[in-house]
Design a protein around this motif. Structure first.
Motif, mmCIF file in Angstrom:
data_model
loop_
_atom_site.group_PDB
_atom_site.id
_atom_site.type_symbol
_atom_site.label_atom_id
_atom_site.label_comp_id
_atom_site.label_asym_id
_atom_site.label_seq_id
_atom_site.Cartn_x
_atom_site.Cartn_y
_atom_site.Cartn_z
ATOM 1 N N ASP A 270 0.877 -1.167 0.000
ATOM 2 C CA ASP A 270 0.000 0.000 0.000
ATOM 3 C C ASP A 270 0.914 1.216 0.000
ATOM 4 N N PRO A 271 0.962 1.992 -1.095
ATOM 5 C CA PRO A 271 1.937 3.084 -1.188
ATOM 6 C C PRO A 271 1.725 4.193 -0.164
ATOM 7 N N ILE A 272 0.543 4.279 0.445
ATOM 8 C CA ILE A 272 0.290 5.315 1.450
ATOM 9 C C ILE A 272 0.637 4.803 2.842
ATOM 10 N N ARG A 273 0.319 3.544 3.119
ATOM 11 C CA ARG A 273 0.591 2.969 4.441
ATOM 12 C C ARG A 273 2.037 2.490 4.577
ATOM 13 N N ASP A 274 2.545 1.828 3.536
ATOM 14 C CA ASP A 274 3.831 1.138 3.647
ATOM 15 C C ASP A 274 5.029 1.981 3.231
ATOM 16 N N LEU A 275 4.817 3.036 2.452
ATOM 17 C CA LEU A 275 5.915 3.840 1.933
ATOM 18 C C LEU A 275 5.845 5.258 2.473
ATOM 19 N N VAL A 276 7.004 5.901 2.569
ATOM 20 C CA VAL A 276 7.051 7.281 3.037
ATOM 21 C C VAL A 276 8.293 7.954 2.442
ATOM 22 N N PRO A 277 8.189 9.204 2.015
ATOM 23 C CA PRO A 277 9.359 9.881 1.446
ATOM 24 C C PRO A 277 10.328 10.334 2.537
ATOM 25 N N LEU A 278 11.605 9.994 2.354
ATOM 26 C CA LEU A 278 12.650 10.417 3.279
ATOM 27 C C LEU A 278 13.849 10.924 2.485
ATOM 28 N N CYS A 279 14.550 11.914 3.046
ATOM 29 C CA CYS A 279 15.793 12.365 2.435
ATOM 30 C C CYS A 279 16.860 11.293 2.637
ATOM 31 N N TYR B 153 13.854 2.339 12.209
ATOM 32 C CA TYR B 153 13.183 3.392 12.969
ATOM 33 C C TYR B 153 11.989 3.900 12.167
ATOM 34 N N GLU B 154 10.913 4.171 12.869
ATOM 35 C CA GLU B 154 9.760 4.788 12.209
ATOM 36 C C GLU B 154 10.077 6.266 11.960
ATOM 37 N N PRO B 155 9.494 6.853 10.910
ATOM 38 C CA PRO B 155 9.775 8.257 10.601
ATOM 39 C C PRO B 155 9.475 9.203 11.762
ATOM 40 N N TRP B 156 8.420 8.917 12.550
ATOM 41 C CA TRP B 156 8.132 9.819 13.662
ATOM 42 C C TRP B 156 9.187 9.708 14.770
ATOM 43 N N GLU B 157 9.853 8.557 14.858
ATOM 44 C CA GLU B 157 10.943 8.432 15.814
ATOM 45 C C GLU B 157 12.126 9.298 15.389
ATOM 46 N N LEU B 158 12.414 9.318 14.105
ATOM 47 C CA LEU B 158 13.478 10.185 13.596
ATOM 48 C C LEU B 158 13.125 11.645 13.836
ATOM 49 N N ARG B 159 11.867 11.978 13.597
ATOM 50 C CA ARG B 159 11.426 13.363 13.781
ATOM 51 C C ARG B 159 11.571 13.782 15.246
ATOM 52 N N ALA B 160 11.207 12.871 16.160
ATOM 53 C CA ALA B 160 11.339 13.185 17.585
ATOM 54 C C ALA B 160 12.801 13.351 17.974
ATOM 55 N N SER B 161 13.690 12.526 17.386
ATOM 56 C CA SER B 161 15.111 12.631 17.725
ATOM 57 C C SER B 161 15.711 13.950 17.263
ATOM 58 N N LEU B 162 15.080 14.580 16.271
ATOM 59 C CA LEU B 162 15.541 15.881 15.777
ATOM 60 C C LEU B 162 14.902 17.041 16.518
ATOM 61 N N VAL C 156 5.381 16.935 16.576
ATOM 62 C CA VAL C 156 4.613 15.808 16.045
ATOM 63 C C VAL C 156 3.887 16.246 14.781
ATOM 64 N N LYS C 157 3.907 15.405 13.790
ATOM 65 C CA LYS C 157 3.322 15.753 12.503
ATOM 66 C C LYS C 157 1.870 15.291 12.434
ATOM 67 N N SER C 158 1.031 16.126 11.857
ATOM 68 C CA SER C 158 -0.373 15.783 11.691
ATOM 69 C C SER C 158 -0.780 16.053 10.245
ATOM 70 N N PRO C 159 -1.439 15.075 9.622
ATOM 71 C CA PRO C 159 -1.867 13.797 10.176
ATOM 72 C C PRO C 159 -0.697 12.813 10.322
ATOM 73 N N ALA C 160 -0.857 11.873 11.259
ATOM 74 C CA ALA C 160 0.161 10.875 11.481
ATOM 75 C C ALA C 160 0.159 9.854 10.337
ATOM 76 N N LEU C 161 1.228 9.100 10.219
ATOM 77 C CA LEU C 161 1.265 8.028 9.233
ATOM 78 C C LEU C 161 0.271 6.939 9.597
ATOM 79 N N PRO C 162 -0.311 6.278 8.618
ATOM 80 C CA PRO C 162 -1.238 5.173 8.915
ATOM 81 C C PRO C 162 -0.550 4.062 9.695
ATOM 82 N N SER C 163 -1.304 3.360 10.514
ATOM 83 C CA SER C 163 -0.757 2.230 11.249
ATOM 84 C C SER C 163 -0.453 1.090 10.306
ATOM 85 N N LEU C 164 0.670 0.428 10.518
ATOM 86 C CA LEU C 164 1.036 -0.720 9.697
ATOM 87 C C LEU C 164 0.132 -1.913 9.957
ATOM 88 N N ASN C 165 -0.587 -1.888 11.062
ATOM 89 C CA ASN C 165 -1.471 -2.982 11.420
ATOM 90 C C ASN C 165 -2.886 -2.795 10.885
#
Length: 247
Positions: A201-210, A224-233, A237-246
């Motif tokens: 699912d290109p919206i749930r499973d994929l995300v653009p990263l540098c 690491y999930e993208p929001w974990e990287l964002r928190a480390s920086l 918190v980004k809204s809307p959040a990424l869809p759950s993988l589950n």
């Protein structure tokens, strides 16, 4: 070839053109390095493959180490870490047979160039199969459908944009028009951990990263999930959040 260490092929059609893309799978570094060494040791054979494709009216674009070659016939020096070849031709098709033939016509040159070094060094029985499409076949065919489908990449970027989801980096703003729209696409679930029946699912499973965030994400297994990287920086918190993988 071992699973995940070979090449994959995407064949695509529009009303007026046919396109084939051959790219290395995620864990095919050894194959890419072998192809690079072969091309550097046999530049005339590489140029002949490109010339034969162009003589058939096929436009060839080669990308090595994420850089599009200004001249596809010139072999880049250094260590090859990634490789992709795209063959495109304007070719209207009205019947199923014409569709199939047009895709074989562009897919053949793409594979001929990509497999040159492998044919030189490896047994034919280890090569991925490439067969003509049957009449009425789907417009996109992949060797491994759950791997890096370029259509899924386009859908992901169309949804999220070409700015890094984790750090908000924009290649175009930093480097100008030459890099405008460029971004890497990250698999939240590594392709090595999914089965052949898995449908991305290109919206749930994929995300653009540098490039930096993409590399950082893979410093751990699972990534690491993208929001974990964002928190480390220290970013909000980004809204809307990424869809759950589950989901």
């Amino acid at each position: 070839m071992h699973h995940g260490r070979g090449l994959q092929v995407a064949l695509m059609r529009t009303l007026s053109s046919a396109e084939a893309v051959v790219m290395a799978e995620d864990h095919a570094g050894g194959l890419v390095r072998r192809l690079g060494r072969w091309a550097q040791d046999h530049p005339e054979e590489w140029r002949t493959g490109i010339a034969e494709a162009e003589a058939a009216g096929v436009a060839v674009t080669v990308t090595v180490n994420d850089d599009i070659l200004d001249d596809s016939a010139e072999v880049p020096d250094g260590l090859w870490r990634s490789f992709e070849i795209e063959c495109w031709r304007r070719d209207r098709a009205r019947t199923g047979a014409e569709v199939a033939n047009s895709l074989v016509d562009v897919g053949g040159p793409a594979l001929a160039v990509a497999l040159g070094g492998i044919l030189e060094h490896g047994p034919e029985g280890d090569l991925p199969r490439f067969e003509p499409l049957p009449e009425g076949a789907a417009t996109t065919v992949l060797v491994n459908r759950y791997e890096r489908n370029p259509i899924n990449r386009v859908r992901c970027i169309s949804h999220y944009g070409s700015t890094c989801w984790a750090c908000d980096f924009d290649f175009g703003k930093c480097y100008g028009s030459a890099a405008e729209g460029y971004i890497e696409v990250h698999h939240r679930v590594p392709v090595s951990q999914v089965g052949e029946s898995y449908r991305v699912d290109p919206i749930r499973d994929l995300v653009p990263l540098c490039s930096n965030c993409h590399s950082a994400a893979h410093r751990r297994q699972p990534p690491y999930e993208p929001w974990e990287l964002r928190a480390s920086l220290g970013l909000p918190v980004k809204s809307p959040a990424l869809p759950s993988l589950n989901a």
